[in-house]
Scaffold this motif. Structure first.
Motif, PDB file in Angstrom:
ATOM      1  N   PRO A   1      10.785 -15.926 -22.592  1.00 50.57           N
ATOM      2  CA  PRO A   1      11.093 -14.537 -21.977  1.00 50.57           C
ATOM      3  C   PRO A   1      10.146 -13.399 -22.652  1.00 50.57           C
ATOM      4  N   ALA A   2       9.684 -12.657 -21.963  1.00 49.64           N
ATOM      5  CA  ALA A   2       8.890 -11.648 -22.507  1.00 49.64           C
ATOM      6  C   ALA A   2       9.575 -10.313 -22.652  1.00 49.64           C
ATOM      7  N   PRO A   3       9.388  -9.631 -23.623  1.00 47.32           N
ATOM      8  CA  PRO A   3      10.169  -8.423 -24.074  1.00 47.32           C
ATOM      9  C   PRO A   3      10.034  -7.474 -22.882  1.00 47.32           C
ATOM     10  N   MET A   4      11.338  -6.739 -22.686  1.00 46.28           N
ATOM     11  CA  MET A   4      11.633  -5.797 -21.522  1.00 46.28           C
ATOM     12  C   MET A   4      12.184  -4.609 -22.316  1.00 46.28           C
ATOM     13  N   VAL A   5      11.450  -3.521 -22.390  1.00 47.12           N
ATOM     14  CA  VAL A   5      11.788  -2.201 -22.924  1.00 47.12           C
ATOM     15  C   VAL A   5      12.268  -1.116 -21.990  1.00 47.12           C
ATOM     16  N   LEU A   6      13.415  -0.618 -21.756  1.00 46.67           N
ATOM     17  CA  LEU A   6      13.742   0.318 -20.558  1.00 46.67           C
ATOM     18  C   LEU A   6      13.667   1.471 -21.472  1.00 46.67           C
ATOM     19  N   VAL A   7      13.265   2.782 -21.008  1.00 44.84           N
ATOM     20  CA  VAL A   7      13.061   4.035 -21.761  1.00 44.84           C
ATOM     21  C   VAL A   7      13.805   4.899 -20.925  1.00 44.84           C
ATOM     22  N   ASP A   8      14.715   5.723 -21.701  1.00 49.12           N
ATOM     23  CA  ASP A   8      15.456   6.798 -20.920  1.00 49.12           C
ATOM     24  C   ASP A   8      16.820   6.255 -20.890  1.00 49.12           C
ATOM     25  N   ARG A   9      17.808   6.144 -21.567  1.00 50.25           N
ATOM     26  CA  ARG A   9      19.229   6.048 -21.478  1.00 50.25           C
ATOM     27  C   ARG A   9      19.813   6.471 -20.429  1.00 50.25           C
ATOM     28  N   ALA A  10      19.742   7.907 -20.188  1.00 48.95           N
ATOM     29  CA  ALA A  10      20.516   8.457 -19.044  1.00 48.95           C
ATOM     30  C   ALA A  10      19.973   7.876 -17.572  1.00 48.95           C
ATOM     31  N   HIS A  11      18.503   7.708 -17.623  1.00 50.92           N
ATOM     32  CA  HIS A  11      18.236   7.292 -16.256  1.00 50.92           C
ATOM     33  C   HIS A  11      18.517   6.052 -16.089  1.00 50.92           C
ATOM     34  N   TRP A  12      18.692   5.021 -17.114  1.00 50.70           N
ATOM     35  CA  TRP A  12      18.933   3.562 -16.654  1.00 50.70           C
ATOM     36  C   TRP A  12      20.382   3.214 -16.942  1.00 50.70           C
ATOM     37  N   THR A  13      21.013   4.062 -17.010  1.00 48.75           N
ATOM     38  CA  THR A  13      22.776   4.051 -17.105  1.00 48.75           C
ATOM     39  C   THR A  13      23.388   4.901 -16.296  1.00 48.75           C
TER      40      THR A  13
ATOM     41  N   ILE B   1      15.504  -7.916 -24.360  1.00 46.52           N
ATOM     42  CA  ILE B   1      15.636  -6.864 -23.750  1.00 46.52           C
ATOM     43  C   ILE B   1      16.296  -5.643 -24.662  1.00 46.52           C
ATOM     44  N   ALA B   2      15.601  -4.282 -24.383  1.00 46.73           N
ATOM     45  CA  ALA B   2      16.282  -3.091 -25.045  1.00 46.73           C
ATOM     46  C   ALA B   2      16.129  -2.005 -24.205  1.00 46.73           C
ATOM     47  N   LEU B   3      17.068  -1.076 -24.603  1.00 50.33           N
ATOM     48  CA  LEU B   3      17.091   0.351 -24.050  1.00 50.33           C
ATOM     49  C   LEU B   3      16.844   1.187 -24.891  1.00 50.33           C
ATOM     50  N   VAL B   4      15.962   2.203 -24.828  1.00 51.19           N
ATOM     51  CA  VAL B   4      15.561   3.098 -26.094  1.00 51.19           C
ATOM     52  C   VAL B   4      15.839   4.525 -25.439  1.00 51.19           C
ATOM     53  N   ASP B   5      15.833   5.513 -26.071  1.00 53.28           N
ATOM     54  CA  ASP B   5      16.093   6.892 -25.576  1.00 53.28           C
ATOM     55  C   ASP B   5      14.807   7.584 -25.311  1.00 53.28           C
ATOM     56  N   SER B   6      13.634   7.277 -26.242  1.00 60.27           N
ATOM     57  CA  SER B   6      12.376   7.907 -26.090  1.00 60.27           C
ATOM     58  C   SER B   6      11.101   6.846 -25.919  1.00 60.27           C
ATOM     59  N   VAL B   7       9.994   7.336 -25.681  1.00 61.78           N
ATOM     60  CA  VAL B   7       8.843   6.451 -25.459  1.00 61.78           C
ATOM     61  C   VAL B   7       8.377   6.092 -27.132  1.00 61.78           C
ATOM     62  N   ARG B   8       8.923   7.412 -28.167  1.00 65.18           N
ATOM     63  CA  ARG B   8       8.766   7.111 -29.351  1.00 65.18           C
ATOM     64  C   ARG B   8       9.289   5.794 -30.087  1.00 65.18           C
ATOM     65  N   ASP B   9      10.282   5.328 -29.253  1.00 64.35           N
ATOM     66  CA  ASP B   9      10.989   4.171 -29.970  1.00 64.35           C
ATOM     67  C   ASP B   9      10.293   2.906 -29.604  1.00 64.35           C
ATOM     68  N   VAL B  10       9.421   3.047 -28.425  1.00 63.70           N
ATOM     69  CA  VAL B  10       8.957   1.789 -27.799  1.00 63.70           C
ATOM     70  C   VAL B  10       8.386   0.763 -28.639  1.00 63.70           C
ATOM     71  N   PRO B  11       7.267   1.178 -29.565  1.00 65.20           N
ATOM     72  CA  PRO B  11       6.437   0.236 -30.481  1.00 65.20           C
ATOM     73  C   PRO B  11       7.510  -0.430 -31.291  1.00 65.20           C
ATOM     74  N   ALA B  12       8.424   0.175 -31.734  1.00 67.58           N
ATOM     75  CA  ALA B  12       9.316  -0.452 -32.861  1.00 67.58           C
ATOM     76  C   ALA B  12      10.182  -1.364 -32.025  1.00 67.58           C
ATOM     77  N   ALA B  13      10.617  -1.337 -30.850  1.00 64.37           N
ATOM     78  CA  ALA B  13      11.272  -2.179 -30.007  1.00 64.37           C
ATOM     79  C   ALA B  13      10.689  -3.321 -29.463  1.00 64.37           C
TER      80      ALA B  13
END
Length: 372
Positions: free
Chosen positions: A319-331, A353-365
């Motif tokens: 499985p390849a990592p999947m990061v969804l950005v913007d908690r309100a949009h995707w929930t 898989i991960a759900l993050v709030d901002s693009v700033r959180d993407v590299p770490a995720a």
């Protein structure tokens, strides 16, 4: 790419330099020659062994053509009147697709617009030759991408075309593309406007200092969207490229299926497909370093579950990592995340898989979700 045709090795020849080396050796036997202008190589063609060679869209003098056919070569000649080359050996560049943008016809006279018009016209006719040419073109582009991307760590950035230049979201997506490129990853997008363009812009600006991106965003904000004028939208991007040449590489995989979405000029390699299904699978299957999903609508949702299905069944390997950005949009706006987590269950993809709030959180995720 190598293989065998019977007992004869297969070799692909995509440049005149490669042709000259092979011809100097006296044999093109078993070779695949793609989209070459051989009109000045007549003597070589008259003396070289061309048995079992295949010439795809190569131009040559009649004498040479007759000789290689008599020698056992299979020839697929160029098709006159097409606005595209079905046998092309490399992805497009922005300058190719937007050639003639500043001329009298503007965007409607560019190869991109003319090819879309051809696709619409021939698609309505149901012509089998046109259907074959579209398939040959898309297969040739897929092969070219395999060659170019081999060994790269590719991260996909998906998102909607409606994200406007000048918005905070667009600037954030551009910074994301820049940060991913600077981390050593190769950015790939759907190649269109909005979030896709922003990520390609960021990768383009990665070799420059941070001030360049701020200034480029200001230039682009003057033409926020590709409607009502694709020409003005593309010209603004070209102005940025002219002011800051030699930007960083990235990939864009748009499609003529969505004719209203022009390709963005910031991807250095543009693989524009006729078949959207080929484009979608081709993009996601190459994102071995993961996929980032920015807010989008139906197309982005489709991409989420295309990637999720492959991760669920393991059809593309681990499985390849999947990061969804913007908690309100995707929930809340589009509640994809609850379904994605339910689907993941106890399967290996649950840890990718991960759900993050901002693009700033993407590299770490992405770093957290990656394998070792």
């Amino acid at each position: 790419m190598a293989g065998t045709a019977g007992s004869v090795p297969i070799r692909e020849i995509r440049s005149l330099e490669e042709f000259d080396r092979a011809a100097l050796g006296g044999s093109l036997a078993g070779c695949r020659l793609q989209a070459l202008d051989l009109t000045e190589r007549t003597f070589a063609l008259l003396v070289v062994d061309s048995s079992r060679a295949v010439f795809l869209g190569c131009r040559m003098e009649p004498q040479a053509l007759a000789h290689i056919r008599a020698g056992g070569a299979l020839v697929f000649p160029p098709i006159p009147g097409l606005p595209f080359d079905p046998y092309r050996a490399a992805p497009y560049t922005p300058d190719e697709l937007y050639a003639g943008l500043g001329d009298g016809d503007g965007y409607p006279g560019t190869p991109d617009a003319l090819t879309y018009a051809w696709s619409r016209r021939t698609g309505a006719d149901g012509d089998v030759l046109s259907s074959m040419l579209r398939s040959v073109h898309d297969d040739a582009l897929s092969d070219a991408l395999d060659e170019l991307m081999r060994g790269a760590r590719v991260v996909g950035v998906m998102g909607g075309h409606a994200m406007e230049r000048g918005s905070l979201a667009y600037a954030g997506a551009a910074r994301l593309g820049r940060d991913l490129a600077r981390s050593g990853l190769t950015v790939a997008t759907g190649g269109g406007p909005g979030a896709m363009e922003a990520a390609n812009l960021g990768a383009y600006g990665a070799p420059y200092d941070d001030v360049m991106l701020v200034k480029a965003l200001d230039v682009l904000a003057k033409v926020p969207a590709f409607a009502p004028s694709v020409g003005e939208w593309a010209a603004a991007a070209m102005a940025v490229r002219d002011r800051w040449p030699d930007g960083g590489p990235s990939y864009g995989l748009p499609t003529w299926f969505y004719g209203h979405e022009p390709p963005n000029p910031f991807a250095s390699h543009i693989a524009k497909f006729f078949a959207n299904a080929t484009r979608e699978d081709g993009l996601l299957s190459r994102c071995d370093a993961g996929v980032v999903f920015l807010p989008g609508a139906a197309g982005t949702v489709q991409e989420v579950f295309d990637a999720a299905t492959a991760n669920y069944y393991g059809s593309r390997g681990e499985p390849a990592p999947m990061v969804l950005v913007d908690r309100a949009h995707w929930t809340t706006t589009l509640p994809v995340w609850p379904l994605l987590t339910a689907l993941a269950g106890q399967r290996p993809m649950a840890d990718r898989i991960a759900l993050v709030d901002s693009v700033r959180d993407v590299p770490a995720a992405l770093a957290r979700l990656s394998w070792g």
